[in-house]
Design a protein around this motif. Sequence first.
Motif, PDB file in Angstrom:
ATOM      1  N   LEU A   1       0.831  -1.204   0.000  1.00 23.81           N
ATOM      2  CA  LEU A   1       0.000   0.000   0.000  1.00 23.81           C
ATOM      3  C   LEU A   1       0.867   1.256   0.000  1.00 23.81           C
ATOM      4  O   LEU A   1       0.585   2.229  -0.725  1.00 23.81           O
ATOM      5  N   GLU A   2       1.935   1.216   0.764  1.00 25.35           N
ATOM      6  CA  GLU A   2       2.833   2.365   0.821  1.00 25.35           C
ATOM      7  C   GLU A   2       3.536   2.578  -0.518  1.00 25.35           C
ATOM      8  O   GLU A   2       3.686   3.723  -0.978  1.00 25.35           O
ATOM      9  N   ASN A   3       3.951   1.509  -1.164  1.00 25.63           N
ATOM     10  CA  ASN A   3       4.604   1.628  -2.472  1.00 25.63           C
ATOM     11  C   ASN A   3       3.638   2.176  -3.523  1.00 25.63           C
ATOM     12  O   ASN A   3       4.012   2.993  -4.373  1.00 25.63           O
ATOM     13  N   THR A   4       2.382   1.706  -3.455  1.00 25.87           N
ATOM     14  CA  THR A   4       1.372   2.216  -4.404  1.00 25.87           C
ATOM     15  C   THR A   4       1.151   3.709  -4.202  1.00 25.87           C
ATOM     16  O   THR A   4       1.049   4.482  -5.165  1.00 25.87           O
ATOM     17  N   TYR A   5       1.069   4.126  -2.950  1.00 22.53           N
ATOM     18  CA  TYR A   5       0.877   5.548  -2.663  1.00 22.53           C
ATOM     19  C   TYR A   5       2.064   6.374  -3.155  1.00 22.53           C
ATOM     20  O   TYR A   5       1.893   7.476  -3.700  1.00 22.53           O
ATOM     21  N   LYS A   6       3.274   5.825  -3.000  1.00 22.48           N
ATOM     22  CA  LYS A   6       4.458   6.542  -3.495  1.00 22.48           C
ATOM     23  C   LYS A   6       4.391   6.720  -5.010  1.00 22.48           C
ATOM     24  O   LYS A   6       4.718   7.790  -5.539  1.00 22.48           O
ATOM     25  N   SER A   7       3.929   5.685  -5.696  1.00 25.33           N
ATOM     26  CA  SER A   7       3.830   5.773  -7.156  1.00 25.33           C
ATOM     27  C   SER A   7       2.819   6.843  -7.565  1.00 25.33           C
ATOM     28  O   SER A   7       3.064   7.646  -8.478  1.00 25.33           O
ATOM     29  N   ILE A   8       1.653   6.855  -6.878  1.00 29.63           N
ATOM     30  CA  ILE A   8       0.628   7.858  -7.189  1.00 29.63           C
ATOM     31  C   ILE A   8       1.148   9.255  -6.883  1.00 29.63           C
ATOM     32  O   ILE A   8       0.920  10.216  -7.645  1.00 29.63           O
ATOM     33  N   LEU A   9       1.866   9.395  -5.795  1.00 29.87           N
ATOM     34  CA  LEU A   9       2.396  10.699  -5.407  1.00 29.87           C
ATOM     35  C   LEU A   9       3.431  11.183  -6.418  1.00 29.87           C
ATOM     36  O   LEU A   9       3.428  12.371  -6.803  1.00 29.87           O
ATOM     37  N   HIS A  10       4.312  10.296  -6.880  1.00 29.54           N
ATOM     38  CA  HIS A  10       5.301  10.689  -7.889  1.00 29.54           C
ATOM     39  C   HIS A  10       4.605  11.100  -9.189  1.00 29.54           C
ATOM     40  O   HIS A  10       5.017  12.080  -9.840  1.00 29.54           O
TER      41      HIS A  10
END
Length: 722
Positions: free
Chosen positions: A515-524
């Motif tokens: 979930l954290e990795n997915t959020y990082k991708s969306i944020l980038h």
Amino acid sequence: MKISRFSIHRPVLTMMVMLIVIILGGVSLMRLPIDLMPDITNPTLSVRTNYENASPEEMEELITRPIEEALSAVPGVEEVSSVSSEGTSNVRVTFTWGTDLSEAADDMRDRIERVLGRLPEDADRPTLFKFDMASFPILILGASSNLDPVQVREMIDDQIKYRLERVPGVAALDVWGGLQREVHVDLHANKVKALELSLDQVMAAIRDANVTLPAGTIDRGKYEVTIRVPGEYTNLDELRNTVITFRGDEPIHLKDVANVEESWQKVRQIVRVNGMPGIRLAVRKQSGTNTVSVAKLALKEIERINRDIPQIQIVPIIDTSEYIQQSISNVSRSALYGGGLAILVLLFFLRNIRSTIVIATAIPISIIASFALMYFNGYTLNIMTLGGLALGVGMLLDNSIVVLENIYRLRESGLSRMDAAVQGSEEVTTAIVASTLTTLAVFLPMIFMQGMAGLMFKQFAMVIGFSLLCSLAVAVTLVPTLSARILKSPVEADPARPRLGRALYNVLSGFFAALENTYKSILHFALRHRLLIVSGGALALAGSVLLVRLVGVELMPTTDEGQVRVSAEMEVGTRLGFFGERLLKIEKTVRDSVPEAKSMVVSAGGSSWHGSGTYTGEIRVALVPMDQRTRSSDDVADDLRAKLTNIPGVVVRVRSGQGLMTRIFQRTMSGSGDKIAVEVRGHDLETADALAQRVKTVMEAVEGITDVRVSRDSGTPEETIV
């Protein structure tokens, strides 16, 4: 701030304070009265005056206008409105919000005293009424029997009424319908003329003979004895033998010039309960008492009355306490579900039972403490106060989560339980205080609202604000104290954790990492496409603003109360008997078309429910609970409206049971139960009538509007004797 350090080093004191709060709140909860909404006192006073047999025009000219002129000069008056009907004048005075109604009532009485000399001598003295929520019946009952109607009414007045009125919390029992005993004296016109008697002479003789007079005292031995001369009639023979006058030495008795017989008052009201002639009873509670408890006690007394007097069957038609209980139960259930789900979400994310328990203590303590605030401030357990608690359940955990997470972070860095609790709580105290104050700033303005909204939302805002302050106190005192005693080291370093627990923890850890990795991708992605993200947000905002106009607006949401009301009117001057025949046909149609009906009461008569001289009939249908029927009350009303639209000579209106508070608010604000009211003002009544009919025609053409009526009726049949 050192409050956390103080609490951690004095755990017994902290626990005792929390227990005191819990006990105080628990006792307060048991003593809190239950009602649907907060006590609403509308700044309105009414003056009612009766003048028997006077036409509406005479009532307006002789009584209403002098009273209006006098009351218009009372300080603080915002609006004066009146309704003049046959024999009744009702002047309604609305004051500005914040007016002391006790002082306003005294001023109104002084003004009324000044115009008493201008009112007709035969008119009753004007009576002042104050709007009170307790004046609305909490129970409407139907009484039916196979006995003689006069006997039934006497039994209700003499045996049943006092039993219900002595129930704790019951203020009064209003009885409507039935036949009331009356003695008729029918004079023989020829004999009266032959003996040269006048009606005043006959009436004076009856009145003077029907009295009990004191005759002083006499001394008898060692006692002083009071002498009383009883003269009230005890039977019809005494009335028949009343001496009217003398002709020479011969007395003329009442029986010589009149027939005296026992009968009943002229029927001006019709009541039928479940198809049988009956009587309608309305139970009103005392102001400030618990609606639910009073209704329960009254219903238990009704069960005993039905058992003790089986000749009369009393059934509840409308029970407002049932709707209140359902509403309060729904809100309470929602709050419990919300709190439970919030704890489960915490457990899911924290993956630690001890941490979840520490944080979850904020919910019950904050809510129970709020009950003490409600009790000592005179609040009731109603939708607004419970709604405030339900809304604040999720926010009650925020402060505790911040404190615990910071303590947990320090525990991960290697600090001991005590040091991590002290340092972790002190580091975030300022932040959570600021966060709580910003939330309070949202609800604080509600406390200063004026008018009806202020009365409704003040308790709502106070409860939310106090519960948030309690959650802040728990976060900086109890949470650090419990963390210093029961919070273990990070779960990864706990070798004693069961294999299943470690496996579940590892699975959830993988989920949160993904979930954290997915959020990082969306944020980038958002940072690389700033223009697209900002434009999308602006479009979403603009679209939301445009959709606002499509959202409906209601004072209170309508609910299915399991009631349907059918009202019927005929032209002015229609005889009650003829109107009752038409009402029977409507009743039969309703009975055949509503298989979901649990009970039904039909009432007709009275002078002017709507401020006119028109007889009005109403059929109240109580439906079975929602889980026992397939149609809603709105569906039933729509079906009946289609079947009752073409009854010759009768105007029929059908509506489902509106929300209880909606009806009360509408009557509070406009004096009637109508959602939309259009006023036509002017001095020429004929022109006003014509304009009102044009407005009615226009309103009837508007989609969604039903049951349009004109409140003023003219053309009452009358005959002038010159």
